[in-house]
Design a protein around this motif. Structure first.
Motif, PDB file in Angstrom:
ATOM      1  N   ASP A  65     -25.985   5.892 -11.327  1.00 14.63           N
ATOM      2  CA  ASP A  65     -26.893   4.772 -11.540  1.00 14.63           C
ATOM      3  C   ASP A  65     -27.791   4.507 -10.329  1.00 14.63           C
ATOM      4  OD1 ASP A  65     -25.874   4.257 -14.115  1.00 14.63           O
ATOM      5  OD2 ASP A  65     -24.216   3.093 -13.278  1.00 14.63           O
ATOM      6  N   SER A  66     -27.864   5.471  -9.430  1.00 14.63           N
ATOM      7  CA  SER A  66     -28.697   5.335  -8.234  1.00 14.63           C
ATOM      8  C   SER A  66     -29.801   6.376  -8.260  1.00 14.63           C
ATOM      9  CB  SER A  66     -27.844   5.516  -6.966  1.00 14.63           C
ATOM     10  OG  SER A  66     -28.659   5.564  -5.812  1.00 14.63           O
ATOM     11  N   VAL A  67     -30.916   6.081  -7.588  1.00 17.12           N
ATOM     12  CA  VAL A  67     -31.998   7.065  -7.510  1.00 17.12           C
ATOM     13  C   VAL A  67     -31.805   8.007  -6.324  1.00 17.12           C
ATOM     14  CG1 VAL A  67     -33.656   5.565  -8.651  1.00 17.12           C
ATOM     15  CG2 VAL A  67     -33.476   5.530  -6.156  1.00 17.12           C
ATOM     16  N   LEU A  68     -30.746   7.808  -5.541  1.00 18.44           N
ATOM     17  CA  LEU A  68     -30.442   8.666  -4.394  1.00 18.44           C
ATOM     18  C   LEU A  68     -29.203   9.488  -4.672  1.00 18.44           C
ATOM     19  CD1 LEU A  68     -30.989   6.105  -1.479  1.00 18.44           C
ATOM     20  CD2 LEU A  68     -32.620   7.774  -2.383  1.00 18.44           C
ATOM     21  N   PRO A  69     -29.168  10.746  -4.153  1.00 24.06           N
ATOM     22  CA  PRO A  69     -30.221  11.456  -3.424  1.00 24.06           C
ATOM     23  C   PRO A  69     -31.281  12.004  -4.371  1.00 24.06           C
ATOM     24  CG  PRO A  69     -28.332  12.894  -3.706  1.00 24.06           C
ATOM     25  CD  PRO A  69     -27.924  11.560  -4.268  1.00 24.06           C
ATOM     26  N   LYS A  70     -32.413  12.407  -3.793  1.00 25.97           N
ATOM     27  CA  LYS A  70     -33.508  12.964  -4.579  1.00 25.97           C
ATOM     28  C   LYS A  70     -33.434  14.492  -4.555  1.00 25.97           C
ATOM     29  CE  LYS A  70     -35.348   8.894  -5.250  1.00 25.97           C
ATOM     30  NZ  LYS A  70     -36.700   8.514  -4.849  1.00 25.97           N
ATOM     31  N   PRO A  71     -33.486  15.153  -5.720  1.00 23.32           N
ATOM     32  CA  PRO A  71     -33.518  16.622  -5.748  1.00 23.32           C
ATOM     33  C   PRO A  71     -34.892  17.158  -5.337  1.00 23.32           C
ATOM     34  CG  PRO A  71     -32.732  15.692  -7.836  1.00 23.32           C
ATOM     35  CD  PRO A  71     -33.367  14.579  -7.066  1.00 23.32           C
ATOM     36  N   VAL A  72     -34.887  18.281  -4.622  1.00 21.11           N
ATOM     37  CA  VAL A  72     -36.123  18.927  -4.176  1.00 21.11           C
ATOM     38  C   VAL A  72     -35.998  20.422  -4.389  1.00 21.11           C
ATOM     39  CG1 VAL A  72     -37.646  19.405  -2.223  1.00 21.11           C
ATOM     40  CG2 VAL A  72     -36.532  17.170  -2.403  1.00 21.11           C
TER      41      VAL A  72
END
Length: 356
Positions: free
Chosen positions: A248-255
């Motif tokens: 439910d978090s936007v972290l971490p972001k995939p790259v």
């Protein structure tokens, strides 16, 4: 009695994002009450956010809350709030460097900072991460200037430049550059680097997914199998980085990174995290640049001839972003510089239904 509450705000574009900017004194001090107000205000819970100020996209469903600094060495506080589009929820875990690029101008307009002749330096304390970023704003003759000749990909036209120096870019959320203790590891058979720069990211080579890293955002979003695979890796990465259950978090972001096609240093695809960013988040660009300073990371391994200070050009779906990486002469920590632009779009008051 008026059945709507009026809250002063300014709609601003910062970099490739936009959203309402508020003084923290105009919003409830209680985080739960504040977030309930932001959800209502932005129209969260509807794909178009039709009954609010949000634009139905993660890049235009953002809020900046600014006030006097609560930290020594900073001029203003900046709290970023990502208001989710489909879920009625607010995430104040990450920073947003694009929205940050408009904080200095907003602070000057609101009288929190006095404009200097020529250029005004504003040291911004990002409350989300506890870090300080220096923003240099164009103020010729002591007057704030939005118009100029600087272009950034992902935004039409030109504007006055805003120079951002990420002075404390390492360990934004975990306090460590490598939260898992290693520059490279394997998750679900895919080599990754878990790096906490200006924002926590999980970096992988696009080729390990059968991709090039130069695909369009729409093409990547349309692949349900790929997006599901990426989410599995992200969830495991979050646990390894000490962020807990990140469903439910936007972290971490995939790259994803790949071989550039248009003369840049790397092709980059950054995820927000459940959709591919149509350009590239500023904090994502900073984290990739920091990863480049680690020879054994996924990024460093792709750039074995890189020497510092270094200028990197990161290709994204709508163009490129230029990043400069230097090392602090005293601490040897990386310092990253990025050029953005901003513009004041609308000023007035947000109207929110008054609860009985």
């Amino acid at each position: 009695m008026d059945d709507q509450i009026r809250i002063p705000c300014v709609l601003m574009r910062g970099g490739t994002s936009k959203g309402p900017f508020f003084l923290n004194s105009d919003l409830p001090s209680d985080p739960r009450q504040r977030d309930e107000l932001l959800i209502e205000m932005m129209g969260s819970g509807h794909p178009l956010e039709i009954d609010g100020l949000g634009g139905g996209n993660s890049l235009s469903s953002k809020v900046a809350i600014v006030g006097p600094s609560t930290r020594d060495g900073a001029d203003v506080d900046y709290l970023f709030a990502q208001v989710k589009v489909l879920e009625r929820a607010v995430d104040t875990g990450p920073n947003c460097g694009n929205m940050l690029s408009a904080v200095g101008a907003f602070a000057i307009e609101k009288g929190l900072i006095s404009a200097q002749r020529g250029e005004t330096s504003v040291r911004v304390h990002n409350v989300n991460t506890g870090k300080i970023i220096e923003a240099r704003i164009q103020t010729p003759g002591g007057e704030l200037r939005y118009q100029g000749e600087t272009a950034i990909d992902g935004v039409p036209g030109t504007a006055a430049p805003v120079y951002l120096a990420f002075l404390e870019a390492v360990g934004a959320k975990t306090g460590m550059l490598l939260p898992s203790g290693t520059p490279q590891e394997i998750i679900n058979g895919v080599p990754v680097s878990l790096v906490d720069g200006a924002t926590p990211v999980v970096i992988a080579r696009a080729e390990n997914f059968g991709l090039t890293g130069s695909e369009s955002a729409a093409e990547l979003d349309a692949s349900a199998e790929f997006m599901a695979q990426l989410e599995e890796i992200r969830i495991d990465a979050g646990r390894r980085m000490g962020l807990g259950d990140v469903r439910d978090s936007v972290l971490p972001k995939p790259v994803l990174i790949g071989t550039p096609r248009n003369g840049g240093t790397l092709a980059v695809r950054y995820f927000t995290p459940h959709a591919c960013h149509t350009s590239l988040a500023t904090t994502g660009a900073v984290s990739i640049a920091i990863a480049a300073t680690l020879p054994d990371s996924i990024v460093g391994a792709m750039l074995p001839e890189l020497n510092f200070p270094a200028d990197l050009t990161l290709e994204h779906p709508t163009g490129r972003i230029d990043v400069r990486v230097e090392r602090d002469e005293t601490t040897l920590d990386p310092v990253v510089f990025i050029t953005r632009t901003c513009r004041r779009l609308f000023e007035g008051a947000a109207l929110v239904r008054r609860k009985n």
